[in-house]
Scaffold this active site. Structure first.
Site, short mmCIF file in Angstrom:
data_model
loop_
_atom_site.label_atom_id
_atom_site.label_comp_id
_atom_site.label_asym_id
_atom_site.label_seq_id
_atom_site.Cartn_x
_atom_site.Cartn_y
_atom_site.Cartn_z
CB THR A 1 25.55 -28.13 6.41
OG1 THR A 1 26.56 -29.09 6.07
CG2 THR A 1 24.36 -28.31 5.48
CG ASP A 2 31.50 -26.23 7.25
OD1 ASP A 2 30.91 -25.32 6.61
OD2 ASP A 2 32.73 -26.46 7.12
N GLY B 1 43.58 -26.02 -4.98
CA GLY B 1 42.42 -25.15 -5.23
C GLY B 1 41.31 -25.83 -5.99
N GLY C 1 38.99 -27.92 -4.45
CA GLY C 1 37.90 -28.33 -3.56
C GLY C 1 38.14 -29.66 -2.87
CG LEU C 2 39.63 -32.74 -4.37
CD1 LEU C 2 40.44 -33.67 -5.25
CD2 LEU C 2 38.29 -33.40 -4.02
CB SER C 3 40.62 -30.24 1.93
OG SER C 3 39.28 -29.92 2.09
CB SER D 1 44.48 -24.76 2.12
OG SER D 1 43.09 -24.78 2.23
CG ASP E 1 37.38 -28.25 4.05
OD1 ASP E 1 36.34 -28.91 3.93
OD2 ASP E 1 37.62 -27.21 3.42
#
Ligand code: GLA
Length: 387
Positions: A35-36, A124, A126-128, A130, A174
């Site tokens: 949604t972001d 990598g 999906g917990l951010s 990066s 994120d």
């Protein structure tokens, strides 16, 4: 790894004691997925896993960077006057991009530094990881050079690094969650306006459990950009009649009354997810604040179904983890979290059922998928900071 060991490592790698230590968390999104970048709401929180940076200033313009997570790649070295994306610098392109955009923004960074990074978020997944190293670098720069920049601006430069330096077209969720996280609170963020509110996550008898599919995301980035494109196209079709800037501005009624403007059935599903998920997120926040955790959990489940059927970003591994979770006793809600196509799920589980959850879901997942899942119980924690 303990901080003490990391300090010793710094001394071994750089031949000097470190001066300062910083930390930036990872994040888990409770609800409000994809949604972001559609100008909608998200509901993430920072977690108690993240990335450490140990730093020492230098008197020349050299930057030397080492990651304990990529020890085999050794020390990356470059100078302040050559901040370009270099494939051989691998992970170090994230901090490099941050430094470049800080300087471009007019912040005075005239000396280099040595830095050791170490993260305990799976990469990598999906917990951010990066966003964590981006915002961490921003926080280091702020303190080292006494810059006047607030966490929201740091988050925006993190997103810019991702978009313009790394080439991933992500939204702001994120970096915002990593920069602005608050202990025991989720953040309701309107990505259209960047207005946000902290919402207490009150879990008396429950815990947040993250389950990692351990599936590498592979094609995720190109699929991600494809979903963005489909939503942008659907928005254009709606704009032939409606005066809106983003899908996030639409109520469900407005969408239903105008959806025939979208000529392609796939685009219609994508837009439907964006609109319904945004409204679901607002509803979920209200339920949580009213203490209706059961209702919140049901909305998490619906979010997963919409991501599976309409947005089509789940896949066998995520669906397996979520369906197994739904079948366990003591599970309040469970859904994929992050970009999808692999990565992690988030579940709210009754404390006294967490051990069974890990045992049962773990065994059945291995049976069906052929390799292990990992499980982390996480606490809702503070955003990036100097330790
Ligand atoms: C990734 C992106 C975020 C967001 C999520 C999906 O995590 O970096 O901006 O779009 O996917 O909700």
């Amino acid at each position: 790894m303990e901080l003490k060991e990391l300090k010793q490592k710094f001394a071994t790698v750089f031949g000097n004691e470190c001066e300062d230590v910083f930390f930036a968390p990872g994040r888990v999104n409770l609800i409000g997925e994809h949604t972001d970048y559609n100008g909608g709401n998200v509901f993430p929180c920072a977690i108690d896993r993240g990335t450490f940076a140990l730093v020492k200033r230098r008197s020349d313009n050299k930057l030397r960077m080492y990651s304990e997570n990529f020890a085999n790649l050794g020390v990356m070295e470059f100078t302040l006057d050559n901040l370009v994306n270099d494939k051989s610098h691998d992970w170090a392109n994230y901090p490099k991009g941050m430094i470049k955009f800080f300087i471009e923004e007019g912040h005075k960074i005239d000396k280099g530094f040595d830095v050791l990074f170490y993260g305990n978020i799976p990469n990598g997944a999906g917990l951010s990881s990066s966003a964590s190293i981006e915002v961490l670098t921003g926080t280091v720069l702020k303190h080292l050079f006494g810059l006047s920049i607030d966490p929201v601006q740091i988050a925006l430069l993190g997103q810019k690094t991702e978009n313009k330096f790394i080439g991933v077209n992500c939204g702001i969720m994120d970096q915002f969650a990593v920069a602005m996280g608050k202990k025991d609170n989720a953040i309701l963020l309107d990505c259209n306006t960047l207005k946000y509110a902290y919402v207490p996550v009150v879990l008396k008898d429950e815990l947040i459990v993250i389950s990692n599919t351990n599936k590498r995301r592979g094609l995720a980035d190109s699929k991600y950009n494809e979903r963005r494109g489909e939503c942008e196209q659907a928005l254009k079709e709606l704009q032939t009649k409606l005066n809106i800037k983003a899908l996030g501005e639409l109520s469900i009624e407005e969408f239903e009354a105008n959806k025939d403007l979208i000529k392609d059935p796939v685009r219609l599903k994508r837009a439907k997810h964006a609109v319904y998920e945004n409204q679901r997120t607002l509803k979920a926040q209200k339920e949580l604040s009213a203490g209706n955790l059961e209702a919140f959990g049901k909305l998490m489940n619906q979010s997963h179904e919409s991501l599976r059927d309409d947005y089509e970003v789940t896949g066998k591994e995520l669906d397996t983890l979520v369906e197994l979770a739904w079948a366990q006793a003591g599970v309040v809600g469970s859904r994929m979290t992050g970009a999808g196509f692999g990565g992690c799920t988030v579940s709210i589980v009754k404390k006294d059922k967490v051990d069974d959850f890990v045992k049962n879901v773990g065994a059945a997942y291995k049976d069906k998928i052929g390799y292990e899942a990992d499980f982390y119980v996480v606490q809702v924690s503070e955003g990036a900071r100097k330790l």
